[in-house]
Scaffold this active site. Structure first.
Site, PDB file in Angstrom:
ATOM      1  N   LYS A  12      -4.934   2.664  -7.731  1.00 12.32           N
ATOM      2  CA  LYS A  12      -4.622   1.407  -7.029  1.00 12.32           C
ATOM      3  C   LYS A  12      -5.015   1.514  -5.555  1.00 12.32           C
ATOM      4  O   LYS A  12      -5.232   2.619  -5.046  1.00 12.32           O
ATOM      5  CB  LYS A  12      -3.133   1.089  -7.191  1.00 12.32           C
ATOM      6  CG  LYS A  12      -2.203   2.136  -6.602  1.00 12.32           C
ATOM      7  CD  LYS A  12      -0.754   1.915  -7.024  1.00 12.32           C
ATOM      8  CE  LYS A  12       0.154   2.980  -6.435  1.00 12.32           C
ATOM      9  NZ  LYS A  12       1.532   2.892  -6.979  1.00 12.32           N
ATOM     10  N   ARG A  40      12.876  -2.355  -8.808  1.00 16.65           N
ATOM     11  CA  ARG A  40      11.689  -2.890  -8.157  1.00 16.65           C
ATOM     12  C   ARG A  40      10.886  -3.695  -9.171  1.00 16.65           C
ATOM     13  O   ARG A  40      10.716  -4.885  -9.034  1.00 16.65           O
ATOM     14  CB  ARG A  40      10.875  -1.738  -7.554  1.00 16.65           C
ATOM     15  CG  ARG A  40       9.688  -2.195  -6.740  1.00 16.65           C
ATOM     16  CD  ARG A  40       8.904  -1.037  -6.180  1.00 16.65           C
ATOM     17  NE  ARG A  40       8.233  -0.252  -7.214  1.00 16.65           N
ATOM     18  CZ  ARG A  40       7.281   0.644  -6.981  1.00 16.65           C
ATOM     19  NH1 ARG A  40       6.895   0.892  -5.750  1.00 16.65           N
ATOM     20  NH2 ARG A  40       6.717   1.313  -7.978  1.00 16.65           N
ATOM     21  N   TYR A  64      -3.396   3.320  28.210  1.00 13.84           N
ATOM     22  CA  TYR A  64      -2.435   2.217  28.388  1.00 13.84           C
ATOM     23  C   TYR A  64      -1.051   2.749  28.737  1.00 13.84           C
ATOM     24  O   TYR A  64      -0.568   3.714  28.127  1.00 13.84           O
ATOM     25  CB  TYR A  64      -2.298   1.428  27.080  1.00 13.84           C
ATOM     26  CG  TYR A  64      -3.416   0.454  26.809  1.00 13.84           C
ATOM     27  CD1 TYR A  64      -3.716  -0.580  27.691  1.00 13.84           C
ATOM     28  CD2 TYR A  64      -4.153   0.547  25.622  1.00 13.84           C
ATOM     29  CE1 TYR A  64      -4.735  -1.491  27.410  1.00 13.84           C
ATOM     30  CE2 TYR A  64      -5.158  -0.360  25.327  1.00 13.84           C
ATOM     31  CZ  TYR A  64      -5.437  -1.371  26.228  1.00 13.84           C
ATOM     32  OH  TYR A  64      -6.431  -2.259  25.945  1.00 13.84           O
ATOM     33  N   MET A 118      -6.568   0.350  20.209  1.00 14.81           N
ATOM     34  CA  MET A 118      -7.084  -0.283  18.991  1.00 14.81           C
ATOM     35  C   MET A 118      -8.281   0.464  18.408  1.00 14.81           C
ATOM     36  O   MET A 118      -8.357   0.685  17.202  1.00 14.81           O
ATOM     37  CB  MET A 118      -7.461  -1.739  19.268  1.00 14.81           C
ATOM     38  CG  MET A 118      -7.806  -2.520  18.014  1.00 14.81           C
ATOM     39  SD  MET A 118      -8.360  -4.189  18.349  1.00 14.81           S
ATOM     40  CE  MET A 118      -6.886  -4.934  19.023  1.00 14.81           C
TER      41      MET A 118
HETATM   42  C1  LIG Z   1       1.898   4.261  -7.335  1.00 12.95           C
HETATM   43  C2  LIG Z   1       2.479   4.514  -8.662  1.00 12.95           C
HETATM   44  C3  LIG Z   1       2.202   5.733  -9.348  1.00 12.95           C
HETATM   45  C4  LIG Z   1       1.536   6.901  -8.664  1.00 12.95           C
HETATM   46  O1  LIG Z   1       2.476   7.497  -7.816  1.00 12.95           O
HETATM   47  P1  LIG Z   1       2.173   8.809  -6.947  1.00 12.95           P
HETATM   48  O2  LIG Z   1       3.468   9.087  -6.289  1.00 12.95           O
HETATM   49  O3  LIG Z   1       1.113   8.400  -5.977  1.00 12.95           O
HETATM   50  O4  LIG Z   1       1.727   9.865  -7.875  1.00 12.95           O
HETATM   51  C5  LIG Z   1       2.637   5.848 -10.651  1.00 12.95           C
HETATM   52  N1  LIG Z   1       3.332   4.853 -11.256  1.00 12.95           N
HETATM   53  C6  LIG Z   1       3.642   3.698 -10.626  1.00 12.95           C
HETATM   54  C7  LIG Z   1       4.418   2.661 -11.330  1.00 12.95           C
HETATM   55  C8  LIG Z   1       3.243   3.498  -9.308  1.00 12.95           C
HETATM   56  O5  LIG Z   1       3.569   2.363  -8.679  1.00 12.95           O
END
Ligand SMILES: *Cc1c(COP(=O)(O)O)cnc(C)c1O
Length: 349
Positions: A35, A130, A244, A292
């Site tokens: 992802k 979640r 800055y 930046m």
């Molecule tokens: C992001 C995610 C993972 C991977 O998690 P890591 O801690 O990066 O290994 C696996 N399962 C779900 C549902 C996630 O949201």
């Protein structure tokens, strides 16, 4: 060239996948979570390298991300979508053969009505609150759903990076209570869950950050090097301020290098006056505020002005840098900006 170079070691990613795969039994499949553009590292090249290493199942957050993975890999590998089956995703899920992990009764209804017979999984909420179907809802729909043949029942741990946290055991018990006796493939562990041991492994693991060199996979091979070009240098006298807000003032005659890279490139402002950059093996303190597009570095102790300084590399991984800035390696990785030239290295080993 004034933009920084982000070098991504694809062999190290493949080696990290194999190492995590070896931590589980031969009957346990190891997927790969790609992802957020493979945690900021470029999903096309990363997904191909992982497929070559042996990964057959990939997880993304959104259907659109799944489209990029399908384009990179072609037909065959399973691509699971963690946000499930959202309104408007039906065509993409069908055309690109994505496998949504359904999260709610609404999503279950949408999927079974719009794409009957199309593969899916179910995400269960075991205590993270979640994503996922909750216990009571699951008890109501499980008898129907299990017959529809989900490819996977999965849940996610909230505290897997803290092995002693009581929620781990509680989530494990809840997952058993929700899934025992279904006879369906199950998955609970991401990187942290793999390290909690075999009771957490079930049929499939879903590592993400551990592939990319981040904690809690402490044994991971380093994956990224980020080299920032030195644009110019100047001598500052005792009492002169840099950057800055005049937050750093020279207490000796100093040579300051101004390098390309800033908070617009994912280098948080909280690194100001804290982080180090590296000239090979020699650390150089970041002085003044991160702005930046620019960072200022004290290189008084170096024998020559280097062409670039590394802010990520073998001496300072994503978690070490995150520590300076009060964040986590995940956030450093996924924040790495779009202005870097990404160089994917392969076949070095
Ligand atoms: C992001 C995610 C993972 C991977 O998690 P890591 O801690 O990066 O290994 C696996 N399962 C779900 C549902 C996630 O949201």
């Amino acid at each position: 060239m004034s933009t920084a170079t982000l070098t991504i070691d694809l062999d190290a990613i493949a080696a990290n996948w194999r190492a995590l795969d070896r931590l589980t039994g031969p009957e346990v499949q190891t997927a790969a979570v790609v992802k957020a553009d493979a945690y900021g590292l470029g999903v096309t090249r990363v997904a191909r390298a992982l497929a070559q290493a042996g990964a057959r199942r990939f997880f993304v957050a959104y259907a659109e991300e799944g489209a990029a993975v399908r384009q990179a890999l072609g037909p065959g590998p399973q691509i699971a979508v963690l946000s499930g089956h959202m309104a408007g995703d039906t065509e993409m899920i069908f055309d690109l053969d994505l496998t949504p992990m359904l999260n709610s009764l609404d999503q279950i209804t949408r999927h079974l009505e719009s794409l009957p017979g199309h593969p899916f999984g179910v995400q269960l909420d075991t205590g993270m609150n979640r994503l996922g179907v909750e216990m009571l809802e699951w008890q109501a729909v499980a008898p129907i759903l299990v017959d529809a043949g989900p490819e996977l029942l999965m849940s996610h741990l909230a505290c897997a990076d803290e092995p002693d946290h009581p929620l781990n055991e509680a989530q494990l018990r809840a997952f058993h209570a929700m899934t025992d006796g279904t006879g369906l493939p199950r998955s609970l562990a991401a990187t942290g869950g793999i390290l909690l041991g075999p009771r957490y492994h079930f049929d499939l693991t879903r590592p993400g950050v551990g592939l990319y060199g981040g904690l809690p996979h402490a044994a991971a091979h380093p994956v990224v090097t980020l080299s920032l070009p030195v644009i110019q240098t100047r001598e500052v006298e005792v009492g002169e301020a840099v950057g800055y807000g005049c937050t750093w003032i020279a207490d000796k005659p100093s040579i300051i290098a101004t390098v390309s890279g800033g908070y617009a490139d994912g280098l948080p402002r909280t690194l100001s006056n804290k982080a180090q950059l590296w000239d090979g093996d020699t650390p150089c303190p970041l002085v003044g505020r991160v702005s930046m597009d620019l960072i200022t570095v004290d290189i008084t102790h170096l024998p020559e002005v280097p062409r670039f300084l590394d802010i990520l590399g073998p001496h300072q991984g994503v978690d070490a840098l995150a520590e300076f800035g009060g964040t986590i390696g995940y956030e450093i990785l996924t924040g790495l900006g779009s202005r870097y030239a990404r160089r994917h290295q392969e076949g070095a080993a």
